[in-house]
Design an enzyme around this catalytic site. Structure first.
Site, mmCIF file in Angstrom:
data_model
loop_
_atom_site.group_PDB
_atom_site.id
_atom_site.type_symbol
_atom_site.label_atom_id
_atom_site.label_comp_id
_atom_site.label_asym_id
_atom_site.label_seq_id
_atom_site.Cartn_x
_atom_site.Cartn_y
_atom_site.Cartn_z
ATOM 1 N N GLY A 12 0.780 -1.236 0.000
ATOM 2 C CA GLY A 12 0.000 0.000 0.000
ATOM 3 C C GLY A 12 0.811 1.285 0.000
ATOM 4 O O GLY A 12 0.337 2.310 0.486
ATOM 5 N N ASN A 14 1.486 3.055 -2.608
ATOM 6 C CA ASN A 14 0.757 3.984 -3.491
ATOM 7 C C ASN A 14 -0.474 4.545 -2.795
ATOM 8 O O ASN A 14 -0.821 5.711 -2.981
ATOM 9 C CB ASN A 14 0.378 3.301 -4.807
ATOM 10 C CG ASN A 14 1.539 3.285 -5.782
ATOM 11 O OD1 ASN A 14 1.892 4.319 -6.353
ATOM 12 N ND2 ASN A 14 2.159 2.128 -5.935
ATOM 13 N N LEU A 95 -10.129 -7.095 -12.758
ATOM 14 C CA LEU A 95 -11.533 -6.698 -12.635
ATOM 15 C C LEU A 95 -12.270 -6.998 -13.932
ATOM 16 O O LEU A 95 -11.672 -7.041 -14.996
ATOM 17 C CB LEU A 95 -11.636 -5.205 -12.335
ATOM 18 C CG LEU A 95 -11.086 -4.753 -10.985
ATOM 19 C CD1 LEU A 95 -11.226 -3.244 -10.849
ATOM 20 C CD2 LEU A 95 -11.800 -5.455 -9.842
ATOM 21 N N HIS A 111 0.645 1.298 -13.125
ATOM 22 C CA HIS A 111 1.419 0.142 -13.590
ATOM 23 C C HIS A 111 2.898 0.522 -13.604
ATOM 24 O O HIS A 111 3.251 1.606 -14.089
ATOM 25 C CB HIS A 111 0.956 -0.289 -14.987
ATOM 26 C CG HIS A 111 1.688 -1.501 -15.480
ATOM 27 N ND1 HIS A 111 1.396 -2.773 -15.028
ATOM 28 C CD2 HIS A 111 2.730 -1.625 -16.318
ATOM 29 C CE1 HIS A 111 2.227 -3.624 -15.596
ATOM 30 N NE2 HIS A 111 3.055 -2.952 -16.384
ATOM 31 N N GLU A 182 5.815 6.428 -9.606
ATOM 32 C CA GLU A 182 4.460 6.034 -9.192
ATOM 33 C C GLU A 182 3.835 6.970 -8.165
ATOM 34 O O GLU A 182 2.701 7.421 -8.322
ATOM 35 C CB GLU A 182 4.482 4.614 -8.596
ATOM 36 C CG GLU A 182 4.855 3.548 -9.602
ATOM 37 C CD GLU A 182 4.808 2.154 -9.017
ATOM 38 O OE1 GLU A 182 3.859 1.827 -8.297
ATOM 39 O OE2 GLU A 182 5.738 1.375 -9.276
HETATM 40 C C1 GAR Z 1 3.363 -1.138 -7.374
HETATM 41 O O1 GAR Z 1 4.658 -1.112 -7.906
HETATM 42 C C2 GAR Z 1 2.336 -1.095 -8.489
HETATM 43 O O2 GAR Z 1 2.710 -0.301 -9.572
HETATM 44 C C3 GAR Z 1 2.281 -2.557 -8.892
HETATM 45 O O3 GAR Z 1 2.341 -3.254 -7.656
HETATM 46 C C4 GAR Z 1 3.081 -2.483 -6.694
HETATM 47 C C5 GAR Z 1 2.235 -2.327 -5.442
HETATM 48 O O4 GAR Z 1 2.936 -1.659 -4.427
HETATM 49 N N1 GAR Z 1 1.112 -2.849 -9.654
HETATM 50 C C6 GAR Z 1 1.107 -3.704 -10.696
HETATM 51 O O5 GAR Z 1 2.062 -4.350 -11.017
HETATM 52 C C7 GAR Z 1 -0.222 -3.793 -11.421
HETATM 53 N N2 GAR Z 1 -0.070 -4.476 -12.685
HETATM 54 P P1 GAR Z 1 2.178 -0.934 -3.223
HETATM 55 O O6 GAR Z 1 1.197 -1.945 -2.625
HETATM 56 O O7 GAR Z 1 3.273 -0.593 -2.264
HETATM 57 O O8 GAR Z 1 1.474 0.287 -3.749
#
Ligand code: GAR
Length: 198
Positions: A12, A14, A95, A111, A182
């Site tokens: 989490g 992001n 989804l 992403h 991100e």
């Molecule tokens: C992040 O790097 C996000 O971009 C990626 O998972 C990670 C989650 O980190 N998402 C994907 O790969 C979606 N295809 P977080 O839980 O610390 O935000």
């Protein structure tokens, strides 16, 4: 002011970026709930610390492995919480169906690559960074985009490039892409959608 619902699966960070940017970068929306498909996701603790409502909906344990039911339950919770805009912040399930119809053009995903490189089914988390390093690209980054029925195929909202450095591992690269791309573009992209700029 739009109501934002955030879907997570893990750490989490992001989600934390969105929480931290509320009131500054993210001015046209506020996070009203966080929903996780894993009960052990640390993002749930982050949400609780910020006083945000949380819910766990698991595809196997709660929906008998039925993807349609899983999507229906998420959609039901988003509506119950009067969510206008959904953010996928490290949500690692796909989804579909009713949820995509009901929230068309109102779901944002982050992403960890420059789409259309290293994206689509099977490209998530560290696998994306491993693929970029294996290919040997010198520049990667992150993409914030709208979600449609094609995995990572919706309209691109924002992208930010990040240089690959000698000695990078998937873990080191993942951290740099999060910090330099991100956590910056996700709150900006969510603001664009909440403000009605998209
Ligand atoms: C992040 O790097 C996000 O971009 C990626 O998972 C990670 C989650 O980190 N998402 C994907 O790969 C979606 N295809 P977080 O839980 O610390 O935000």
């Amino acid at each position: 002011m739009k109501n934002i619902g955030v879907l997570i699966s893990g750490g989490g960070t992001n989600l934390q970026a969105l929480i931290d940017k509320q009131g500054t970068v993210l001015k046209s929306g506020r996070i009203v709930c966080v929903c996780s498909n894993s009960a052990s996701a640390y993002g749930l603790t982050r949400a609780e610390k910020a006083g945000i409502a949380t819910k766990v909906i698991r595809k196997n344990a709660d929906c008998g492995g039925d993807n349609e039911e899983f999507n229906r339950r998420i959609c039901e919770y988003m509506k119950e919480m009067r969510v206008d805009v959904i953010v996928l912040a490290g949500f690692l399930a796909i989804l579909g169906g009713k949820l995509l119809e009901e929230y068309a053009d109102r779901i944002v995903n982050i992403h960890p690559s420059l789409i259309p490189s290293f994206c689509g089914d099977g490209f998530y988390g560290l696998k994306v960074h491993k693929a970029a390093l294996d290919y040997g690209v010198r520049v990667t980054g992150a993409t914030a985009h709208l979600v449609n029925e094609i995995t990572d195929g919706g309209k691109i909202l924002l992208q930010k490039a990040v240089y690959i450095e000698d000695g990078d591992t998937p873990e080191i690269l993942q951290k740099r892409v999060m910090e330099q791309a991100e956590w910056i573009i996700l709150p900006q992209a969510v603001e664009m959608v909440c403000k009605g700029e998209v």
